[in-house]
Design a protein around this motif. Structure first.
Motif, PDB file in Angstrom:
ATOM      1  N   ARG A  61      60.737  18.106  -5.580  1.00 26.64           N
ATOM      2  CA  ARG A  61      61.683  17.912  -4.467  1.00 26.64           C
ATOM      3  C   ARG A  61      62.573  19.132  -4.320  1.00 26.64           C
ATOM      4  O   ARG A  61      62.844  19.589  -3.211  1.00 26.64           O
ATOM      5  N   ARG A  62      63.029  19.659  -5.414  1.00 23.47           N
ATOM      6  CA  ARG A  62      63.906  20.822  -5.380  1.00 23.47           C
ATOM      7  C   ARG A  62      63.144  22.083  -4.974  1.00 23.47           C
ATOM      8  O   ARG A  62      63.589  22.845  -4.132  1.00 23.47           O
ATOM      9  N   ALA A  63      61.982  22.304  -5.593  1.00 22.80           N
ATOM     10  CA  ALA A  63      61.227  23.527  -5.337  1.00 22.80           C
ATOM     11  C   ALA A  63      60.668  23.585  -3.921  1.00 22.80           C
ATOM     12  O   ALA A  63      60.628  24.651  -3.310  1.00 22.80           O
ATOM     13  N   LEU A  64      60.255  22.430  -3.405  1.00 22.79           N
ATOM     14  CA  LEU A  64      59.659  22.399  -2.072  1.00 22.79           C
ATOM     15  C   LEU A  64      60.678  22.083  -0.977  1.00 22.79           C
ATOM     16  O   LEU A  64      60.325  22.048   0.200  1.00 22.79           O
ATOM     17  N   ARG A  65      61.916  21.827  -1.383  1.00 24.74           N
ATOM     18  CA  ARG A  65      62.995  21.482  -0.453  1.00 24.74           C
ATOM     19  C   ARG A  65      62.576  20.334   0.456  1.00 24.74           C
ATOM     20  O   ARG A  65      62.629  20.416   1.679  1.00 24.74           O
ATOM     21  N   ALA A  66      62.153  19.255  -0.183  1.00 18.88           N
ATOM     22  CA  ALA A  66      61.659  18.083   0.532  1.00 18.88           C
ATOM     23  C   ALA A  66      62.359  16.836   0.026  1.00 18.88           C
ATOM     24  O   ALA A  66      63.002  16.846  -1.023  1.00 18.88           O
ATOM     25  N   GLY A  67      62.209  15.749   0.770  1.00 15.59           N
ATOM     26  CA  GLY A  67      62.760  14.463   0.355  1.00 15.59           C
ATOM     27  C   GLY A  67      61.809  13.780  -0.607  1.00 15.59           C
ATOM     28  O   GLY A  67      61.205  14.404  -1.471  1.00 15.59           O
ATOM     29  N   GLU A  68      61.668  12.482  -0.441  1.00 16.02           N
ATOM     30  CA  GLU A  68      60.751  11.710  -1.290  1.00 16.02           C
ATOM     31  C   GLU A  68      59.314  12.170  -1.032  1.00 16.02           C
ATOM     32  O   GLU A  68      58.902  12.337   0.107  1.00 16.02           O
ATOM     33  N   LEU A  69      58.573  12.349  -2.111  1.00 19.12           N
ATOM     34  CA  LEU A  69      57.195  12.814  -2.016  1.00 19.12           C
ATOM     35  C   LEU A  69      56.265  11.847  -2.735  1.00 19.12           C
ATOM     36  O   LEU A  69      56.614  11.286  -3.764  1.00 19.12           O
ATOM     37  N   ASP A  70      55.077  11.673  -2.168  1.00 10.45           N
ATOM     38  CA  ASP A  70      54.046  10.864  -2.806  1.00 10.45           C
ATOM     39  C   ASP A  70      53.332  11.751  -3.817  1.00 10.45           C
ATOM     40  O   ASP A  70      52.653  12.708  -3.444  1.00 10.45           O
ATOM     41  N   ASP A  71      53.497  11.462  -5.095  1.00 11.19           N
ATOM     42  CA  ASP A  71      52.929  12.310  -6.139  1.00 11.19           C
ATOM     43  C   ASP A  71      51.689  11.698  -6.791  1.00 11.19           C
ATOM     44  O   ASP A  71      51.313  12.091  -7.887  1.00 11.19           O
ATOM     45  N   SER A  72      51.025  10.771  -6.110  1.00 10.59           N
ATOM     46  CA  SER A  72      49.875  10.087  -6.703  1.00 10.59           C
ATOM     47  C   SER A  72      48.724  11.049  -6.989  1.00 10.59           C
ATOM     48  O   SER A  72      48.047  10.907  -8.013  1.00 10.59           O
ATOM     49  N   ALA A  73      48.482  12.034  -6.135  1.00  6.86           N
ATOM     50  CA  ALA A  73      47.392  12.984  -6.375  1.00  6.86           C
ATOM     51  C   ALA A  73      47.674  13.820  -7.617  1.00  6.86           C
ATOM     52  O   ALA A  73      46.773  14.093  -8.419  1.00  6.86           O
ATOM     53  N   LEU A  74      48.920  14.204  -7.789  1.00  2.19           N
ATOM     54  CA  LEU A  74      49.278  15.013  -8.953  1.00  2.19           C
ATOM     55  C   LEU A  74      49.249  14.176 -10.231  1.00  2.19           C
ATOM     56  O   LEU A  74      48.861  14.664 -11.288  1.00  2.19           O
TER      57      LEU A  74
END
Length: 93
Positions: A61-74
């Protein structure tokens, strides 16, 4: 001269060839194996410790400057990573 990036999991600088790139596509984290997807990228060592640490501390979230992210693939990639095994059969110490 190789490009140098910082792993968001362990904060160690390494050459771009030693790291994997992760980008955000439509609110989902996606591994960018070819390093060609557009947008801001986060860099990681392909090791269980680095990926798990980055996920636990919500570094994406910090590195990509984004809100909530779906991290299921990772997270599925994390389960496929083998644990780092140290072979000491030839170790003379």
């Amino acid at each position: 001269m190789d490009a140098v990036r910082t792993c968001i999991g362990c904060r160690v600088r390494a050459s771009q060839e030693q790291l994997i790139r992760v980008v955000e596509v439509s609110g989902r984290l996606q591994l960018d194996w070819n390093r060609t997807l557009p947008g801001r990228g986060a860099w990681l060592h392909p090791q269980v410790d680095c990926v798990a640490h980055a996920l636990d501390r919500k570094q994406f979230r910090r590195a990509l400057r984004a809100g909530e992210l779906d991290d299921s693939a990772l997270r599925s990639y994390l389960t496929a990573l083998p644990a780092k095994v140290v072979d000491r059969t030839m170790d003379q110490s």
